[in-house]
Scaffold this active site. Structure first.
Site, mmCIF file in Angstrom:
data_model
loop_
_atom_site.group_PDB
_atom_site.id
_atom_site.type_symbol
_atom_site.label_atom_id
_atom_site.label_comp_id
_atom_site.label_asym_id
_atom_site.label_seq_id
_atom_site.Cartn_x
_atom_site.Cartn_y
_atom_site.Cartn_z
ATOM 1 N N LYS A 8 11.538 -144.134 -1.969
ATOM 2 C CA LYS A 8 11.637 -145.592 -2.136
ATOM 3 C C LYS A 8 12.693 -145.996 -3.178
ATOM 4 O O LYS A 8 13.327 -147.040 -3.038
ATOM 5 C CB LYS A 8 10.276 -146.172 -2.499
ATOM 6 C CG LYS A 8 9.295 -146.150 -1.311
ATOM 7 C CD LYS A 8 7.966 -146.748 -1.687
ATOM 8 C CE LYS A 8 7.021 -146.761 -0.492
ATOM 9 N NZ LYS A 8 5.740 -147.403 -0.802
ATOM 10 N N ASP A 18 5.376 -154.181 0.134
ATOM 11 C CA ASP A 18 4.059 -153.688 -0.306
ATOM 12 C C ASP A 18 3.314 -154.705 -1.174
ATOM 13 O O ASP A 18 2.137 -154.995 -0.917
ATOM 14 C CB ASP A 18 4.202 -152.353 -1.055
ATOM 15 C CG ASP A 18 4.247 -151.174 -0.089
ATOM 16 O OD1 ASP A 18 3.611 -151.251 0.974
ATOM 17 O OD2 ASP A 18 4.933 -150.177 -0.404
ATOM 18 N N GLY A 38 4.302 -145.168 -7.962
ATOM 19 C CA GLY A 38 5.138 -146.045 -7.151
ATOM 20 C C GLY A 38 4.405 -147.290 -6.658
ATOM 21 O O GLY A 38 4.965 -148.391 -6.653
ATOM 22 N N ALA A 39 3.144 -147.130 -6.260
ATOM 23 C CA ALA A 39 2.411 -148.275 -5.698
ATOM 24 C C ALA A 39 2.163 -149.337 -6.774
ATOM 25 O O ALA A 39 2.322 -150.537 -6.520
ATOM 26 C CB ALA A 39 1.092 -147.806 -5.090
HETATM 27 P P1 NDP Z 1 2.134 -141.756 -7.060
HETATM 28 O O1 NDP Z 1 2.061 -140.303 -6.783
HETATM 29 O O2 NDP Z 1 3.456 -142.393 -7.344
HETATM 30 O O3 NDP Z 1 1.169 -142.127 -8.310
HETATM 31 C C1 NDP Z 1 -0.112 -141.622 -8.359
HETATM 32 C C2 NDP Z 1 -0.857 -142.256 -9.546
HETATM 33 O O4 NDP Z 1 -2.215 -141.881 -9.412
HETATM 34 C C3 NDP Z 1 -0.410 -141.780 -10.919
HETATM 35 O O5 NDP Z 1 -0.470 -142.852 -11.810
HETATM 36 C C4 NDP Z 1 -1.448 -140.706 -11.285
HETATM 37 O O6 NDP Z 1 -1.735 -140.612 -12.663
HETATM 38 C C5 NDP Z 1 -2.671 -141.295 -10.627
HETATM 39 N N1 NDP Z 1 -3.668 -140.273 -10.276
HETATM 40 C C6 NDP Z 1 -3.554 -139.286 -9.363
HETATM 41 N N2 NDP Z 1 -4.695 -138.595 -9.263
HETATM 42 C C7 NDP Z 1 -5.565 -139.153 -10.141
HETATM 43 C C8 NDP Z 1 -6.909 -138.901 -10.494
HETATM 44 N N3 NDP Z 1 -7.613 -137.922 -9.907
HETATM 45 N N4 NDP Z 1 -7.474 -139.678 -11.432
HETATM 46 C C9 NDP Z 1 -6.802 -140.683 -12.020
HETATM 47 N N5 NDP Z 1 -5.514 -140.990 -11.724
HETATM 48 C C10 NDP Z 1 -4.908 -140.235 -10.790
HETATM 49 O O7 NDP Z 1 1.439 -142.466 -5.807
HETATM 50 P P2 NDP Z 1 1.659 -143.954 -5.286
HETATM 51 O O8 NDP Z 1 1.654 -144.868 -6.456
HETATM 52 O O9 NDP Z 1 2.817 -144.041 -4.389
HETATM 53 O O10 NDP Z 1 0.370 -144.199 -4.364
HETATM 54 C C11 NDP Z 1 -0.911 -144.377 -4.926
HETATM 55 C C12 NDP Z 1 -1.881 -144.660 -3.799
HETATM 56 O O11 NDP Z 1 -1.624 -145.914 -3.197
HETATM 57 C C13 NDP Z 1 -1.824 -143.629 -2.672
HETATM 58 O O12 NDP Z 1 -3.131 -143.298 -2.325
HETATM 59 C C14 NDP Z 1 -1.166 -144.376 -1.523
HETATM 60 O O13 NDP Z 1 -1.607 -143.933 -0.270
HETATM 61 C C15 NDP Z 1 -1.647 -145.796 -1.791
HETATM 62 N N6 NDP Z 1 -0.779 -146.809 -1.199
HETATM 63 C C16 NDP Z 1 -1.337 -147.648 -0.267
HETATM 64 C C17 NDP Z 1 -0.583 -148.625 0.313
HETATM 65 C C18 NDP Z 1 -1.221 -149.529 1.307
HETATM 66 O O14 NDP Z 1 -0.494 -150.196 2.065
HETATM 67 N N7 NDP Z 1 -2.519 -149.619 1.360
HETATM 68 C C19 NDP Z 1 0.848 -148.806 -0.006
HETATM 69 C C20 NDP Z 1 1.325 -147.881 -1.018
HETATM 70 C C21 NDP Z 1 0.529 -146.916 -1.575
HETATM 71 P P3 NDP Z 1 -0.872 -139.684 -13.660
HETATM 72 O O15 NDP Z 1 0.354 -140.483 -13.968
HETATM 73 O O16 NDP Z 1 -1.764 -139.533 -14.823
HETATM 74 O O17 NDP Z 1 -0.583 -138.407 -12.922
#
Ligand code: NDP
Length: 280
Positions: free
Chosen positions: A65, A102, A130-131
């Site tokens: 993205k 989004d 990213g989200a």
């Molecule tokens: P990223 O990989 O960019 O970010 C993941 C985030 O989740 C980080 O902040 C990470 O924290 C945190 N994280 C991961 N695992 C855990 C855990 N077990 N406990 C607490 N925090 C956790 O992912 P995205 O931001 O791109 O996506 C996030 C979610 O949003 C995904 O599930 C994606 O499918 C969903 N999404 C849904 C959309 C929709 O249309 N419904 C659109 C876009 C995304 P840390 O920094 O500490 O590692």
């Protein structure tokens, strides 16, 4: 037949082709939509090749993205505000227009589908990937009373805030510092559920009027909503509505016609979706 598609890595879980095929059938558009798993090093070439072959538009997902944002020759305000692109449109003069649907997709789902008012609400966003980066500007535009961003890795949340074009109104807190606060809306923008269990945050975050919204849309990965339900919030929603709304906004940009999302949402929730979760 106009060609569209999704590029990301991985993409096998994506139901975007099914969504866009349904929108095309509903609005009688002659178009195809495929998904391609792209090796990270070849992303820019893959987009340019698709454009050369007459492709009209692309959805872009993880991990491309930001690269798509850099590749676009013109950007929507929404894309500029979050620094990421999830929709590309190839223009007749050879240009590449980048947009991000989004954040507006989330707002469309909450405000229009569920009639939720974000103005003057206390909002907590969990996750700083990213989200979160895509939804924060859209949430701020709705003028909430406050917006707290919290993440497992605090530095990442602080860096995210710092990188936002509009950051006033975003307050970063660690999980531990959330203390006794409660929120009107809690959004899970983390991938907890997919990567591991949702952290055991205090139930004080939830009051009887709280709405809990999980960006994760696979009902089998409902670790956040399971946590929330234990504290009896007013409403729990998963991200399927947002997924459909962001797709509908991309479709509108490309085709100039807005598909109805409600029939597909119902169909996915009631039956077909269970089959398609095999893909998620
Ligand atoms: P990223 O990989 O960019 O970010 C993941 C985030 O989740 C980080 O902040 C990470 O924290 C945190 N994280 C991961 N695992 C855990 C855990 N077990 N406990 C607490 N925090 C956790 O992912 P995205 O931001 O791109 O996506 C996030 C979610 O949003 C995904 O599930 C994606 O499918 C969903 N999404 C849904 C959309 C929709 O249309 N419904 C659109 C876009 C995304 P840390 O920094 O500490 O590692």
């Amino acid at each position: 037949m106009d060609k569209y598609g999704l590029m990301g890595h991985p993409v096998q879980h994506s139901i975007s082709p099914m969504i866009h095929d349904a929108f095309a059938a509903q609005t009688r558009q002659k178009m195809s939509y495929e998904k391609w798993d792209i090796e990270p090093k070849t992303f820019v070439n893959a987009v340019k090749q698709f454009q050369k072959e007459g492709g009209k538009g692309l959805n872009i997902t993880l991990p491309f993205k930001v690269k798509a944002f850099q590749l676009a020759s013109a950007l929507s305000d929404t894309a500029k505000e979050c620094g990421a692109v999830n929709t590309l449109m190839f223009t007749d003069d050879g240009g590449i227009f980048g947009d991000n649907t989004d954040g507006p997709g989330l707002i469309q789902d909450l405000v229009h589908n569920h009639l939720y008012t974000l103005r003057q609400k206390k909002i907590l966003v969990i996750g700083a990937g990213g989200a979160a980066r895509e939804i924060l500007p859209a949430l701020l535009k709705q003028e909430p009373a406050s917006l707290v961003l919290s993440n497992r890795n605090l530095e990442k949340a602080e860096a995210l805030r710092k990188g936002l074009l509009i950051k006033r109104g975003v307050d970063v807190k660690s999980f531990g510092d959330l203390g006794q606060d409660s929120f009107d809306l809690i959004i899970n923008a983390s991938s907890a559920g997919i990567t591991g269990p949702f952290p055991k945050l205090s139930g004080h975050l939830i009051h009887s009027g709280t709405w809990c919204y999980d960006l994760v849309y696979n009902p089998k990965l409902d670790s956040f909503l399971k946590w929330a339900e234990a504290f009896q919030p007013q409403k729990c929603l998963n991200g399927l509505g947002m997924l459909l709304e962001q797709a509908a906004l991309s479709f509108y940009l490309w085709r100039g016609i807005a598909p109805k999302t409600a029939p597909l949402l119902e169909q996915l929730q009631n039956g077909d979706y269970r089959e398609s979760t095999a893909l998620l």
